[in-house]
Every structure is written in structure tokens, then in C-alpha cells.
Write a protein that holds these residues in place. Structure first.
Motif, PDB file in Angstrom:
ATOM      1  N   THR A 118       0.835  -1.201   0.000  1.00 24.04           N
ATOM      2  CA  THR A 118       0.000   0.000   0.000  1.00 24.04           C
ATOM      3  C   THR A 118       0.870   1.251   0.000  1.00 24.04           C
ATOM      4  N   HIS A 119       1.886   1.260   0.867  1.00 21.18           N
ATOM      5  CA  HIS A 119       2.824   2.386   0.894  1.00 21.18           C
ATOM      6  C   HIS A 119       3.453   2.584  -0.482  1.00 21.18           C
ATOM      7  N   HIS A 120       3.880   1.471  -1.079  1.00 21.42           N
ATOM      8  CA  HIS A 120       4.605   1.584  -2.342  1.00 21.42           C
ATOM      9  C   HIS A 120       3.736   2.193  -3.439  1.00 21.42           C
ATOM     10  N   PHE A 121       2.561   1.625  -3.632  1.00 23.14           N
ATOM     11  CA  PHE A 121       1.749   2.068  -4.764  1.00 23.14           C
ATOM     12  C   PHE A 121       1.071   3.413  -4.524  1.00 23.14           C
ATOM     13  N   ARG A 122       0.852   3.772  -3.270  1.00 25.98           N
ATOM     14  CA  ARG A 122       0.255   5.071  -2.980  1.00 25.98           C
ATOM     15  C   ARG A 122       1.290   6.201  -2.960  1.00 25.98           C
ATOM     16  N   ILE A 129      -1.111   3.550 -10.373  1.00 25.31           N
ATOM     17  CA  ILE A 129      -1.848   2.450 -10.982  1.00 25.31           C
ATOM     18  C   ILE A 129      -3.110   2.224 -10.156  1.00 25.31           C
ATOM     19  N   PRO A 130      -4.260   2.690 -10.621  1.00 25.56           N
ATOM     20  CA  PRO A 130      -5.476   2.619  -9.812  1.00 25.56           C
ATOM     21  C   PRO A 130      -5.801   1.215  -9.301  1.00 25.56           C
ATOM     22  N   TYR A 131      -5.624   0.205 -10.161  1.00 25.03           N
ATOM     23  CA  TYR A 131      -5.940  -1.162  -9.737  1.00 25.03           C
ATOM     24  C   TYR A 131      -5.103  -1.559  -8.521  1.00 25.03           C
ATOM     25  N   ALA A 132      -3.797  -1.283  -8.572  1.00 29.55           N
ATOM     26  CA  ALA A 132      -2.908  -1.645  -7.471  1.00 29.55           C
ATOM     27  C   ALA A 132      -3.226  -0.837  -6.211  1.00 29.55           C
ATOM     28  N   ILE A 133      -3.463   0.451  -6.392  1.00 26.71           N
ATOM     29  CA  ILE A 133      -3.785   1.301  -5.247  1.00 26.71           C
ATOM     30  C   ILE A 133      -5.059   0.816  -4.568  1.00 26.71           C
ATOM     31  N   ASP A 134      -6.089   0.523  -5.378  1.00 26.61           N
ATOM     32  CA  ASP A 134      -7.360   0.060  -4.810  1.00 26.61           C
ATOM     33  C   ASP A 134      -7.207  -1.301  -4.141  1.00 26.61           C
ATOM     34  N   ARG A 135      -6.511  -2.199  -4.806  1.00 22.73           N
ATOM     35  CA  ARG A 135      -6.359  -3.551  -4.269  1.00 22.73           C
ATOM     36  C   ARG A 135      -5.699  -3.517  -2.893  1.00 22.73           C
ATOM     37  N   TYR A 136      -4.565  -2.845  -2.780  1.00 20.68           N
ATOM     38  CA  TYR A 136      -3.825  -2.873  -1.527  1.00 20.68           C
ATOM     39  C   TYR A 136      -4.438  -1.951  -0.476  1.00 20.68           C
ATOM     40  N   SER A 137      -5.033  -0.841  -0.893  1.00 22.28           N
ATOM     41  CA  SER A 137      -5.699   0.033   0.067  1.00 22.28           C
ATOM     42  C   SER A 137      -6.900  -0.671   0.691  1.00 22.28           C
ATOM     43  N   ASN A 138      -7.651  -1.397  -0.123  1.00 24.04           N
ATOM     44  CA  ASN A 138      -8.799  -2.128   0.398  1.00 24.04           C
ATOM     45  C   ASN A 138      -8.367  -3.256   1.334  1.00 24.04           C
ATOM     46  N   GLU A 139      -7.292  -3.930   0.989  1.00 18.18           N
ATOM     47  CA  GLU A 139      -6.796  -4.992   1.874  1.00 18.18           C
ATOM     48  C   GLU A 139      -6.278  -4.401   3.177  1.00 18.18           C
ATOM     49  N   THR A 140      -5.660  -3.229   3.104  1.00 14.09           N
ATOM     50  CA  THR A 140      -5.202  -2.553   4.318  1.00 14.09           C
ATOM     51  C   THR A 140      -6.382  -2.242   5.234  1.00 14.09           C
ATOM     52  N   LYS A 141      -7.458  -1.708   4.667  1.00 14.32           N
ATOM     53  CA  LYS A 141      -8.641  -1.413   5.471  1.00 14.32           C
ATOM     54  C   LYS A 141      -9.217  -2.688   6.077  1.00 14.32           C
ATOM     55  N   ARG A 142      -9.198  -3.769   5.327  1.00 11.36           N
ATOM     56  CA  ARG A 142      -9.695  -5.037   5.860  1.00 11.36           C
ATOM     57  C   ARG A 142      -8.867  -5.481   7.063  1.00 11.36           C
ATOM     58  N   LEU A 143      -7.548  -5.353   6.952  1.00 10.41           N
ATOM     59  CA  LEU A 143      -6.670  -5.763   8.042  1.00 10.41           C
ATOM     60  C   LEU A 143      -6.864  -4.882   9.268  1.00 10.41           C
ATOM     61  N   TYR A 144      -7.037  -3.593   9.056  1.00 14.80           N
ATOM     62  CA  TYR A 144      -7.342  -2.708  10.187  1.00 14.80           C
ATOM     63  C   TYR A 144      -8.639  -3.168  10.862  1.00 14.80           C
ATOM     64  N   ILE A 169       3.028  -5.226  15.562  1.00 17.38           N
ATOM     65  CA  ILE A 169       1.996  -4.594  14.741  1.00 17.38           C
ATOM     66  C   ILE A 169       2.038  -3.073  14.815  1.00 17.38           C
ATOM     67  N   PHE A 170       2.269  -2.533  15.989  1.00 16.65           N
ATOM     68  CA  PHE A 170       2.171  -1.085  16.178  1.00 16.65           C
ATOM     69  C   PHE A 170       2.986  -0.260  15.172  1.00 16.65           C
ATOM     70  N   PRO A 171       4.265  -0.561  14.938  1.00 17.65           N
ATOM     71  CA  PRO A 171       5.038   0.307  14.035  1.00 17.65           C
ATOM     72  C   PRO A 171       4.466   0.394  12.621  1.00 17.65           C
ATOM     73  N   TRP A 172       3.815  -0.668  12.178  1.00 16.81           N
ATOM     74  CA  TRP A 172       3.261  -0.665  10.818  1.00 16.81           C
ATOM     75  C   TRP A 172       2.040   0.233  10.692  1.00 16.81           C
ATOM     76  N   LEU A 173       1.410   0.561  11.805  1.00 13.60           N
ATOM     77  CA  LEU A 173       0.213   1.389  11.759  1.00 13.60           C
ATOM     78  C   LEU A 173       0.507   2.871  11.974  1.00 13.60           C
ATOM     79  N   ARG A 174       1.746   3.212  12.278  1.00 10.13           N
ATOM     80  CA  ARG A 174       2.081   4.605  12.573  1.00 10.13           C
ATOM     81  C   ARG A 174       1.899   5.508  11.357  1.00 10.13           C
ATOM     82  N   SER A 175       1.992   4.966  10.164  1.00 11.14           N
ATOM     83  CA  SER A 175       1.837   5.765   8.935  1.00 11.14           C
ATOM     84  C   SER A 175       0.442   5.569   8.343  1.00 11.14           C
ATOM     85  N   TYR A 176      -0.557   5.473   9.211  1.00 12.61           N
ATOM     86  CA  TYR A 176      -1.917   5.179   8.748  1.00 12.61           C
ATOM     87  C   TYR A 176      -2.423   6.193   7.722  1.00 12.61           C
TER      88      TYR A 176
END
Length: 234
Positions: A118-122, A129-144, A169-176
């Protein structure tokens, strides 16, 4: 009991923060050696000897479990090792131990890789690349959402105690914000997040090597991190 300092080869990234925080929480002496991944330090032969996957962090402990020096790479393995060394942040009894380890694996297998993409493509990809941004952003929201649901019935990630699962887990969420996340959408996670962020050892840990890190803006840095240099066989 005094311990010889552990040498930590790292950088101020989420995976680096995990180990820095753990060392601070455990009160172990350590020396932090910067591995500037934007300049390619991770490909130096000396670093590859202890981290053959050319990723930070890695550690060398002169006092391993058998009294002999030991080197380790992979941040999750390092957390388990340090928990074993100190008897902290990982339950001794099987049920509690496996509850923590499953959430540690969740971080290693899902949170890190997916939020990293998500970080990479955003933020870093040379083209949007909209497909990549949407795919990983949506998966990120699911994981949250998965984490928020877990925290709706537990004080910490793996139960009622603070463990290496929280530290991982905490450090990965600091750049929410860079992940497209509004933290208020996940109220239980936000309450947990704010509590972890307030811990003195966490505050010290996220500062380790942070003053050396600069934004990735140059083409050379991008090539080292994301281009052919990364994929050369060594």
C-alpha cells in the motif's frame, strides 16, 4: 544480571522499530548500527553474512542461549529470541504463547507485506496504478478491521497482556494516513494505538536512528530500493 550489548544493524523503518522497541522494553543494552537502505548498505558483504536476504533488521548477540555468539535476521524471529532471552512479552504456557505467535505471524504474513505494498503504490511507485492502489488500500482497510474487531474484546492484540504481537503490529500502523486510513473509523484500534504510543519505551524505540532517515526522493534511491539493484543475485 548484566548483559553484553547486542549489536543491532537496522534503519528507522517499521521492521527496524519493532526490534528497537523490544530492546527498550526489555531493558537490554544494545548498539544501533545504521544500515542506510536508500544508499545500498544492505548489500554490503559484511551485512549479508548476518542477513542473507539483504533486509533490516539483524542482530548479533555475543551471549546466545548456549553462551556463544548468535546472529539473527527477520524481525519476527528476533522478537521471539529476545522474548526467550529475557522471559518477557511472550507467555511461557502453551495456550498463551500460541495465541501471541499466531498474531505475530499475522503481522509477518499479512500486515507487513500488504501495508508495505500500500505504501509503495500510494507513495513511491513512479506511476499511479489505480488497480494496485485500490487492491492494496482495500486490503489494508480489511486488516485494520480485523485488528479492530480483535481489540473490541481484548485489551491487547493477543489478550490481556502486552506482548511481542503488539510490538510487531504497532510500528506498521504509525503511517496510517499514508495508507489512506482514518483512525477514527477503527475506535478500538485507535484506543489501543494511543495507549501503545504513550509507552516510554515505545517513544524511545521509534526515535532510534530516526534522525538519519530522509525522505526517498531521488531516482538513485528508488532504483536501489525498487529497481534492478534489489534483484541482483548475490
Amino acid at each position: 544480571m548484566s548483559h553484553a550489548p547486542i549489536d543491532v544493524y537496522s534503519w528507522a523503518t517499521p521492521n527496524g522499530h519493532k526490534v528497537h522497541i523490544m530492546l527498550e522494553e526489555c531493558g537490554l543494552p544494545y548498539r544501533a548500527h545504521p544500515v542506510n537502505i536508500g544508499k545500498g548498505d544492505q548489500f554490503e558483504p559484511a551485512f549479508l553474512k548476518i542477513s542473507p536476504n539483504n533486509k533490516i533488521p539483524a542482530i548479533t548477540d555475543p551471549e546466545g542461549a548456549d553462551g556463544k555468539p548468535i546472529s539473527l535476521f527477520e524481525s519476527g524471529a528476533i522478537l521471539v529470541y529476545l522474548a526467550g532471552k529475557t522471559g518477557q512479552f511472550l507467555p511461557q504456557e502453551d495456550r498463551g504463547r500460541f495465541a501471541v505467535l499466531q498474531w505475530l505471524m499475522f503481522q509477518m504474513g499479512s500486515v507487513g507485506p500488504m501495508l508495505g505494498q500500500t505504501h509503495h503504490f500510494r507513495n513511491y511507485a513512479p506511476e499511479k496504478i489505480p488497480y494496485a492502489i485500490d487492491r492494496y488500500s482495500n486490503e489494508t482497510k480489511r486488516l485494520y478491521g480485523v485488528i479492530d474487531k480483535q481489540l473490541s474484546t481484548h485489551k491487547f492484540i493477543a489478550g490481556d497482556s502486552y506482548t511481542i504481537a503488539d510490538i510487531a503490529i504497532f510500528p506498521w500502523l504509525r503511517s496510517y494516513e499514508n495508507q489512506g486510513i482514518t483512525l477514527e473509523d477503527f475506535p478500538y484500534l485507535k484506543q489501543w494505538f494511543d495507549g501503545i504510543a504513550a509507552r516510554p519505551a515505545v517513544q524511545r524505540g521509534v526515535k532510534v536512528l530516526a534522525d538519519l532517515r530522509t525522505p526517498i526522493t531521488g531516482d538513485k534511491e528508488r532504483e536501489i530500493l525498487f529497481g534492478k539493484t534489489q534483484y541482483q543475485r548475490r
